[in-house]
Design an enzyme around this catalytic site. Structure first.
Site, PDB file in Angstrom:
ATOM      1  N   GLN A 127      23.611 -67.555  -8.293  1.00  0.00           N
ATOM      2  CA  GLN A 127      22.249 -67.124  -7.974  1.00  0.00           C
ATOM      3  C   GLN A 127      21.873 -65.840  -8.692  1.00  0.00           C
ATOM      4  OE1 GLN A 127      22.093 -66.916  -3.688  1.00  0.00           O
ATOM      5  NE2 GLN A 127      20.990 -68.842  -3.540  1.00  0.00           N
ATOM      6  N   ASP A 130      20.561 -66.517 -12.221  1.00  0.00           N
ATOM      7  CA  ASP A 130      19.584 -67.597 -12.356  1.00  0.00           C
ATOM      8  C   ASP A 130      18.266 -67.089 -12.941  1.00  0.00           C
ATOM      9  OD1 ASP A 130      17.936 -69.775 -12.121  1.00  0.00           O
ATOM     10  OD2 ASP A 130      18.399 -70.195 -10.019  1.00  0.00           O
TER      11      ASP A 130
END
Length: 378
Positions: A127, A130
């Site tokens: 994450q 990202d």
């Protein structure tokens, strides 16, 4: 290990790949960071801001490409620069590989290891790297601001001595990262917000942000044995279109967010739907750079169709370049740090790691990505 940070050459691009705060982080890891002169000027970062945190300035672009072990950019590189890089150099940026076959071929021929940041898997551990989510988040915000700017009404309800002004209605199609931020931004500005997505499971997220989820009764949709939704029938697709058309007709601003990685964006709003909308209303097509969700939208233009303004401006995150650079730089820094061996002070290109498996397109003079091979060989 020498890391080069290249100045962006794409026309109109004001974002920068690395800001000084991230450079400082990489220098502390033990990397030699060289930034091309003027790399941060579009976001008001002088060369001195980079040298103050331990970087050096490279004035010869070709020499920088030839001598570096890792090359960092934001946009995909010009094909003609691939041959300048040394064999086994690691190039990290957006690559748009499915639409850039000559670029990928050039990387293979040059023996350059190419990481496409768009293809980092969306897992919990990834994450913080990202880039698609971080940039889409800002795009959703800007889409609402552009829509509000083009609308000749205010968004919030106001009670005035002259009477009560009703709030504008914003309809958002697609409830991914961009759509959720668009919902939140429109609500903060006081609009009445509705949203639609083909996935009913996002209804709770829409409601949690104070918006109404537009339901379209498609009948039995079913699922496969693996739990995936089955493809809609032509009849169901037509029902879906009619449901969206009703919501568009009531809206003052429509924002479309649907994009398909590596493929043209799906056509969601056609001319017949536009003609049902109120004159003076606005559509913001966030997918215009990949073909567009809206019939008649044009890249980097605002056009009027049947009295409706269709906003097709590209690179929405670039309109808040400083913030977009901040989050992109953090994503890029996190990617490098995750694979950095603190003992050897080297980047460990671990081809067994799931993040590398997903994002590494070329390696050792060959196509490495199984996804790329399977899609391009169809």
């Amino acid at each position: 290990m020498k890391i080069a940070v290249m100045k962006e050459v794409h026309a109109g691009e004001n974002r920068v790949p690395l800001i000084p705060a991230t450079v400082e982080k990489l220098v502390k890891l033990g990397a030699e960071v060289v930034v091309e002169t003027g790399v941060g000027l579009s976001c008001r970062f002088e060369d001195s801001a980079y040298t103050d945190v331990g970087a050096t300035i490279g004035e010869d672009r070709q020499e920088l490409l030839k001598s570096s072990d890792i090359i960092l950019r934001l946009r995909k590189p010009p094909v003609e620069e691939i041959g300048l890089m040394k064999k086994e150099a690691l190039h990290i940026s957006y690559l748009d590989p499915f639409n850039e076959e000559p670029l990928v071929k050039a990387m293979v021929e040059a023996g350059v290891n190419g990481v496409s940041l768009e293809m980092i898997p969306r897992t919990t551990i990834a994450q913080k790297m990202d880039v698609l989510s971080s940039q889409a988040n800002l795009g959703g915000y800007i889409a609402v601001i552009l829509g509000a700017e083009q609308l000749d009404k205010i968004l919030p309800m106001m009670t005035t001595p002259a009477g009560t002004i009703k709030p504008a209605t914003v309809f958002i199609i697609g409830v991914g990262v961009a759509g959720l931020q668009a919902i939140a931004t429109a609500r903060r500005l006081g609009a009445r917000v509705e949203a639609f997505d083909t996935r009913p499971v996002v209804e709770e997220q829409v409601k949690s942000l104070g918006a109404k989820f537009v339901k379209v009764d498609l009948g039995e949709t079913g699922q496969t044995k693996d739990g995936y939704a089955v493809q809609l029938t032509p009849e169901q697709m037509e029902m879906q279109k009619q449901g969206m058309a009703k919501a568009c007709a009531k809206a003052d601003i429509v924002i479309t967010t649907a994009q398909l990685f590596g493929r043209p964006a799906p056509r969601i709003v056609d001319r017949a739907m536009i003609e049902q909308m109120k004159p003076g209303s606005v559509i913001v097509d966030m997918a215009v750079e990949t073909g567009g969700n809206v019939e008649g939208s044009e890249l980097d233009k605002i056009v009027e169709i049947a009295g409706v303004k269709v906003v097709g401006l590209g690179n929405l995150p670039g309109r808040v370049a400083e913030t977009a650079s901040q989050v992109y730089s953090a994503n890029l820094g996190n990617f490098i740090e995750h694979f950095w061996n603190k003992e050897t002070k080297q980047f460990d290109l671990n081809v067994e790691d799931d993040i590398i498996k997903g994002s590494l397109i070329t390696h050792n003079g060959e196509i490495f990505s199984e996804m790329y091979k399977s899609i391009m060989n169809k």
